[in-house]
Enzyme design. Structure first.
Site, PDB file in Angstrom:
ATOM      1  N   ASP A 109       0.863  -1.176   0.194  1.00 62.06           N
ATOM      2  CA  ASP A 109      -0.025   0.104   0.123  1.00 62.06           C
ATOM      3  C   ASP A 109       0.854   1.110  -0.105  1.00 62.06           C
ATOM      4  OD1 ASP A 109      -1.889  -1.878   0.268  1.00 62.06           O
ATOM      5  OD2 ASP A 109      -3.058  -0.687   2.019  1.00 62.06           O
ATOM      6  N   HIS A 144      -6.125   3.021  -4.070  1.00 57.35           N
ATOM      7  CA  HIS A 144      -6.147   2.963  -2.646  1.00 57.35           C
ATOM      8  C   HIS A 144      -6.622   4.588  -2.494  1.00 57.35           C
ATOM      9  CE1 HIS A 144      -4.898   1.892   1.397  1.00 57.35           C
ATOM     10  NE2 HIS A 144      -3.855   2.668   1.523  1.00 57.35           N
ATOM     11  N   HIS A 199       3.711  -2.200   3.124  1.00 61.00           N
ATOM     12  CA  HIS A 199       3.738  -1.068   2.351  1.00 61.00           C
ATOM     13  C   HIS A 199       4.962  -0.767   1.661  1.00 61.00           C
ATOM     14  CE1 HIS A 199       0.737  -0.682   5.666  1.00 61.00           C
ATOM     15  NE2 HIS A 199       0.256   0.322   5.047  1.00 61.00           N
TER      16      HIS A 199
END
Length: 267
Positions: free
Chosen positions: A91, A141, A235
């Site tokens: 992410d 996202h 991430h």
């Protein structure tokens, strides 16, 4: 976690949405503050840098070099699904550490999902293209990482639509999945996602890698909790993404040793 200045679609002035988002925000901020205080008593801060880096911010202006030839020389590309699939997901990129994530994934023959911030995809279309060229998925996202349930329907729509545009303008296929920042969703958010052809996807294993955790702890979380069908949250666009990269070889080899292939889920 400090608030970001909105860019792109922004946050409109509006009356409170049904259910009292202002009240929900206050409760959530108090809860987050409480967790932060508890964490301060349990975590030893690193020698340099903040105790808890903001997980929405890029790691640094310039990435620290983590990947080396020696790190990858033992990479095994075998990827047999004896027990099932585990999806590795990243992410908050694309960002300065994304190229090194891609290098590790390529060496180990892993295809992953990258849930991208619209503002970062617009700023670094070259990295969006690199993700797709590596056989990975570039998905949605949101534009600038808001709590989506704090927004009205029109603002949610702008967040998602602008991110789709940024990703496709970079040359990637149109996103079909949306991961809400913080996992924060409700009926309004879900309806807007469906209207844009996006399936809302969360995760089943949270590495909490953005908190400044050590590579060994990040890897241990995945290997302890991931089973067939798991969606692992990591991430590539945060201050601690270097530690995530260092953890990847142990994560990949450990999952495969358990008969779990690292592959995209069907559908």
């Amino acid at each position: 976690m400090r608030a970001k200045t909105a860019t792109g679609p922004g946050r409109p002035r509006r009356p409170a949405r049904r259910g009292g988002p202002g009240r929900r925000r206050r409760r959530r901020h108090l809860t987050e503050l409480g967790f932060g205080v508890l964490a301060l008593t349990a975590v030893i801060p690193p020698a340099k840098g903040a105790l808890f880096p903001d997980h929405r911010d890029a790691g640094t202006a310039h990435a620290r070099t983590v990947v080396s030839s020696a790190m990858l020389e033992q990479a095994d590309t075998s990827n047999v699904c004896r027990r099932g699939r585990v999806a590795l997901t990243f992410d908050d990129g694309p960002d300065v550490y994304t190229p090194q994530v891609l290098r590790v994934l390529r060496a180990y023959n892993v295809h992953a999902v990258f849930y991208m911030s619209g503002e970062k995809a617009a700023a670094r279309p070259d990295l969006v293209r690199a993700v797709v060229a590596g056989g990975h998925l570039a998905e949605n996202h949101g534009w600038d990482h808001p709590h989506m349930t704090d927004l009205d329907a029109a603002a949610v729509h702008r967040q998602l639509a602008a991110t789709n545009i940024a990703i496709t303008r970079a040359g990637a296929p149109r996103p079909t999945r949306f991961r809400p920042p913080f996992g924060d969703t409700d009926d309004v958010v879900n309806r807007q996602a469906r209207a844009l052809g996006l399936r809302v996807v969360r995760w089943s294993v949270d590495t909490e890698d953005w908190r400044g955790r050590r590579p060994a702890d990040i890897a241990a979380t995945v290997l302890d909790k991931a089973g067939p069908g798991a969606e692992v949250l990591m991430h590539d666009g945060v201050a601690n993404s270097a530690a995530t990269i260092e953890a990847l070889p142990a994560i990949i080899t450990g999952l495969r040793a358990r008969g779990l292939c690292t592959a995209l889920h069907q559908g």
